[in-house]
Design a protein around this motif. Structure first.
Motif, PDB file in Angstrom:
ATOM      1  N   GLN A 215      20.512 -79.538  73.009  1.00  0.00           N
ATOM      2  CA  GLN A 215      21.559 -80.492  72.630  1.00  0.00           C
ATOM      3  C   GLN A 215      21.942 -81.390  73.806  1.00  0.00           C
ATOM      4  N   LYS A 216      21.940 -80.827  75.023  1.00  0.00           N
ATOM      5  CA  LYS A 216      22.349 -81.594  76.196  1.00  0.00           C
ATOM      6  C   LYS A 216      21.258 -82.517  76.726  1.00  0.00           C
ATOM      7  N   THR A 217      19.987 -82.079  76.606  1.00  0.00           N
ATOM      8  CA  THR A 217      18.900 -82.829  77.250  1.00  0.00           C
ATOM      9  C   THR A 217      17.863 -83.382  76.282  1.00  0.00           C
ATOM     10  N   GLY A 218      17.845 -82.873  75.066  1.00  0.00           N
ATOM     11  CA  GLY A 218      16.818 -83.281  74.112  1.00  0.00           C
ATOM     12  C   GLY A 218      15.548 -82.467  74.211  1.00  0.00           C
ATOM     13  N   LYS A 219      15.462 -81.569  75.200  1.00  0.00           N
ATOM     14  CA  LYS A 219      14.260 -80.746  75.361  1.00  0.00           C
ATOM     15  C   LYS A 219      14.531 -79.333  74.877  1.00  0.00           C
ATOM     16  N   LYS A 220      13.637 -78.828  74.033  1.00  0.00           N
ATOM     17  CA  LYS A 220      13.769 -77.469  73.527  1.00  0.00           C
ATOM     18  C   LYS A 220      12.726 -76.577  74.179  1.00  0.00           C
ATOM     19  N   VAL A 221      13.171 -75.712  75.054  1.00  0.00           N
ATOM     20  CA  VAL A 221      12.264 -74.757  75.671  1.00  0.00           C
ATOM     21  C   VAL A 221      11.719 -73.825  74.594  1.00  0.00           C
ATOM     22  N   MET A 222      10.430 -73.572  74.626  1.00  0.00           N
ATOM     23  CA  MET A 222       9.826 -72.660  73.668  1.00  0.00           C
ATOM     24  C   MET A 222       9.987 -71.228  74.174  1.00  0.00           C
ATOM     25  N   TYR A 223      10.710 -70.411  73.415  1.00  0.00           N
ATOM     26  CA  TYR A 223      10.832 -68.993  73.744  1.00  0.00           C
ATOM     27  C   TYR A 223      10.068 -68.206  72.681  1.00  0.00           C
ATOM     28  N   ALA A 224       9.079 -67.429  73.130  1.00  0.00           N
ATOM     29  CA  ALA A 224       8.265 -66.633  72.210  1.00  0.00           C
ATOM     30  C   ALA A 224       8.751 -65.189  72.223  1.00  0.00           C
ATOM     31  N   PHE A 225       9.384 -64.792  71.139  1.00  0.00           N
ATOM     32  CA  PHE A 225       9.855 -63.419  70.978  1.00  0.00           C
ATOM     33  C   PHE A 225       8.707 -62.551  70.474  1.00  0.00           C
ATOM     34  N   GLY A 246      16.564 -70.721  64.851  1.00  0.00           N
ATOM     35  CA  GLY A 246      16.143 -71.945  65.519  1.00  0.00           C
ATOM     36  C   GLY A 246      14.990 -71.767  66.473  1.00  0.00           C
ATOM     37  N   GLY A 247      14.400 -70.573  66.525  1.00  0.00           N
ATOM     38  CA  GLY A 247      13.257 -70.338  67.402  1.00  0.00           C
ATOM     39  C   GLY A 247      12.006 -71.016  66.882  1.00  0.00           C
ATOM     40  N   ASN A 248      11.019 -71.153  67.760  1.00  0.00           N
ATOM     41  CA  ASN A 248       9.801 -71.835  67.333  1.00  0.00           C
ATOM     42  C   ASN A 248       8.518 -71.132  67.764  1.00  0.00           C
ATOM     43  N   ALA A 249       8.596 -69.889  68.289  1.00  0.00           N
ATOM     44  CA  ALA A 249       7.376 -69.215  68.728  1.00  0.00           C
ATOM     45  C   ALA A 249       7.540 -67.708  68.681  1.00  0.00           C
ATOM     46  N   ALA A 250       6.403 -67.018  68.581  1.00  0.00           N
ATOM     47  CA  ALA A 250       6.394 -65.555  68.562  1.00  0.00           C
ATOM     48  C   ALA A 250       5.166 -65.043  69.279  1.00  0.00           C
ATOM     49  N   VAL A 251       5.321 -63.926  69.975  1.00  0.00           N
ATOM     50  CA  VAL A 251       4.206 -63.216  70.594  1.00  0.00           C
ATOM     51  C   VAL A 251       3.635 -62.232  69.586  1.00  0.00           C
ATOM     52  N   ILE A 252       2.315 -62.236  69.452  1.00  0.00           N
ATOM     53  CA  ILE A 252       1.642 -61.280  68.579  1.00  0.00           C
ATOM     54  C   ILE A 252       0.593 -60.539  69.390  1.00  0.00           C
ATOM     55  N   ALA A 253       0.699 -59.208  69.469  1.00  0.00           N
ATOM     56  CA  ALA A 253      -0.335 -58.389  70.090  1.00  0.00           C
ATOM     57  C   ALA A 253      -1.431 -58.203  69.040  1.00  0.00           C
ATOM     58  N   ILE A 254      -2.386 -59.113  69.042  1.00  0.00           N
ATOM     59  CA  ILE A 254      -3.301 -59.243  67.908  1.00  0.00           C
ATOM     60  C   ILE A 254      -4.135 -57.988  67.670  1.00  0.00           C
ATOM     61  N   HIS A 274       1.608 -66.939  69.468  1.00  0.00           N
ATOM     62  CA  HIS A 274       1.074 -66.782  70.825  1.00  0.00           C
ATOM     63  C   HIS A 274       0.366 -65.439  70.901  1.00  0.00           C
ATOM     64  N   ALA A 275      -0.958 -65.454  71.074  1.00  0.00           N
ATOM     65  CA  ALA A 275      -1.751 -64.229  70.998  1.00  0.00           C
ATOM     66  C   ALA A 275      -1.876 -63.552  72.348  1.00  0.00           C
ATOM     67  N   HIS A 276      -1.462 -62.279  72.393  1.00  0.00           N
ATOM     68  CA  HIS A 276      -1.782 -61.412  73.522  1.00  0.00           C
ATOM     69  C   HIS A 276      -2.881 -60.471  73.072  1.00  0.00           C
ATOM     70  N   ARG A 277      -3.917 -60.345  73.869  1.00  0.00           N
ATOM     71  CA  ARG A 277      -5.111 -59.604  73.432  1.00  0.00           C
ATOM     72  C   ARG A 277      -5.177 -58.196  74.024  1.00  0.00           C
ATOM     73  N   ALA A 278      -4.044 -57.558  74.290  1.00  0.00           N
ATOM     74  CA  ALA A 278      -4.039 -56.190  74.822  1.00  0.00           C
ATOM     75  C   ALA A 278      -4.921 -55.297  73.954  1.00  0.00           C
ATOM     76  N   GLY A 279      -5.866 -54.628  74.583  1.00  0.00           N
ATOM     77  CA  GLY A 279      -6.804 -53.783  73.853  1.00  0.00           C
ATOM     78  C   GLY A 279      -8.180 -54.385  73.722  1.00  0.00           C
ATOM     79  N   TRP A 280      -8.306 -55.689  73.948  1.00  0.00           N
ATOM     80  CA  TRP A 280      -9.617 -56.323  73.854  1.00  0.00           C
ATOM     81  C   TRP A 280     -10.588 -55.742  74.876  1.00  0.00           C
ATOM     82  N   ASP A 281     -10.080 -55.341  76.028  1.00  0.00           N
ATOM     83  CA  ASP A 281     -10.945 -54.810  77.082  1.00  0.00           C
ATOM     84  C   ASP A 281     -11.739 -53.589  76.608  1.00  0.00           C
TER      85      ASP A 281
END
Length: 427
Positions: A215-225, A246-254, A274-281
């Motif tokens: 609201q103050k700056t016009g920029k919305k930081v993306m927070y991925a829960f 009002g959020g716009n992102a999410a972390v998924i441990a695919i 937002h993909a985290h690939r934990a376990g791919w190794d």
């Protein structure tokens, strides 16, 4: 490649004859079994049997990639012959279901007795898959639009410590980062919804800060829960909690939520995923077993990953720089159209020190997210100074100025160089 086949490339290793083993893979993974079958007619084979369409020999090796407990492949049975083998599976036999594709074309190959090594190194899919799956909803261009970042990488960070912070403590750090004009912040993949910091409580503590800054700056930081869950319906409820606030992102441990969970979520999602690939190794660390990232990432891009973590230069984990560079090319190479590419997320022990090499080795592109955890929050001047230091490092990289020279009149970068010391610093 014909539009009615799915082509898998296997890196085969065997003490026996590569041609015979290749034929066995094609037979065992489609119509055949260990004996001739009365119903396996020439007509049926012509319609649905897999076919070997290419064999490219590789240098043999003296030791097997893996043996078996009962000595079926002895370590002194070499030399062990190797080749890259292309096998076509008729689309009619597999369909476009990714579980069927994984089961038929990949899953069973690892159990074939005559193999001393088997790795799936490439996969080409026909256009029918593009019609069957939604692909990324936002991808690179959408992530830029949501954060209003143009002409430079998205600079991101991770809330650290990974576990233990209560919502109010997390919010205090978020406020400092947001005020420093960071572009992206995420929950660590290990933080889901523990009693001391439930997802709902984090959303209530964090989103007012993000929205106030917007609201103050016009920029919305993306927070991925992080909304990862083994229960797709719970994951969707958590998704709605974030989106409705009002959020716009999410972390998924695919790897943990699986194909079905990801597919269920993407079809209903309003968030950048937002993909985290934990376990791919588990699937790739052994060079003679598993699959390459080139294959793995295609499944998840079809299912709708928008942002894909791929480690980075001088990563703190095992993966070499060459693997990161290859992975960067993989997620940014269209399968069917530019729309199905994902935003590459450079991560794992990153700070400003790796920016110049990252810039050069990824083709001097700025279409990436540069994600630093300890490299930002452990900065001697605090997290806000850490954000500025990373941005200064990228400014120097793009300008072709050495970090040491640029740091002469950029104190935050100078502090980073003094603390982390070099591009292999474990940040």
């Amino acid at each position: 490649m014909p539009h009615d086949v799915i082509r898998l490339t296997y890196r085969v290793e065997t003490p026996g004859d590569v041609d015979r083993v290749a034929a066995k893979i094609a037979s065992d993974q489609s119509t055949g079994t260990f004996v001739a079958l009365p119903g396996e007619t020439p007509e049926l084979k012509a319609r649905v049997a897999a076919r070997v369409v290419g064999i490219r020999p590789l240098p043999p090796v003296d030791a097997p990639s893996f043996g078996t407990p009962d000595g079926q492949v002895a370590s002194d049975a070499g030399p062990f012959h190797r080749a890259d083998v292309d096998i076509d599976f008729p689309l009619d036999a597999v369909g476009t279901d990714l579980a069927a594709l994984m089961t038929i074309a990949i899953g069973g190959t690892y159990s074939i007795r005559q193999l001393s090594g088997i790795r799936v190194v490439d996969m080409a899919l026909p256009p029918a898959f593009a019609k069957a799956y939604p692909g990324p909803q936002f991808g690179t261009s959408g992530s830029r639009r949501l954060t209003n970042v143009v002409g430079r990488p998205l600079i991101g960070t991770i809330v650290k410590p990974a576990l233990g912070l209560r919502p109010a403590e997390t919010a205090a750090m978020v406020r400092e980062l947001v005020d420093a004009d960071v572009d992206f912040i995420k929950d660590d993949e290990k933080l889901m919804s523990p009693a001391y910091s439930s997802l709902a409580d984090r959303v209530r503590a964090i989103m007012p800060i993000v929205l106030d800054r917007e609201q103050k700056t016009g920029k919305k930081v993306m927070y991925a829960f992080n909304i990862s869950s083994s229960d797709p319906e719970q994951m969707l409820r958590d998704h709605d909690t974030v989106a409705d606030a009002g959020g716009n992102a999410a972390v998924i441990a695919i790897q943990s939520v699986g194909f079905g969970g990801m597919n269920f979520l993407r079809k209903r999602s309003r968030l950048a995923l937002h993909a985290h690939r934990a376990g791919w190794d588990l699937l790739t660390r052994h060079p003679g077993l598993g699959m390459s990232f080139r294959v793995y990432q295609k499944f998840w891009r079809l299912l709708g990953v928008d942002q894909f973590q791929i480690n980075g230069i001088g990563a703190k984990y095992w993966e070499p720089d060459s693997s990161f560079v290859s992975s960067f090319g993989d997620v940014t190479t269209p399968m069917f159209s530019e729309r199905d590419t994902a935003l590459p997320v450079v991560c794992s022990g990153q700070w400003g020190g790796q920016a110049p090499e990252t810039f050069e080795r990824t083709g001097r592109t700025l279409d990436l997210m540069y994600l630093c955890g300890g490299g930002v929050v452990s900065h001697p001047g605090g997290p806000a100074a850490g954000v500025r230091a990373v941005r200064q490092a990228w400014d120097a990289a793009v300008a072709g100025v050495s970090l040491a020279d640029y740091a002469a009149d950029h104190p935050e970068l100078a502090q980073s160089l003094a603390k982390f010391g070099g591009p292999s610093g474990d940040a």
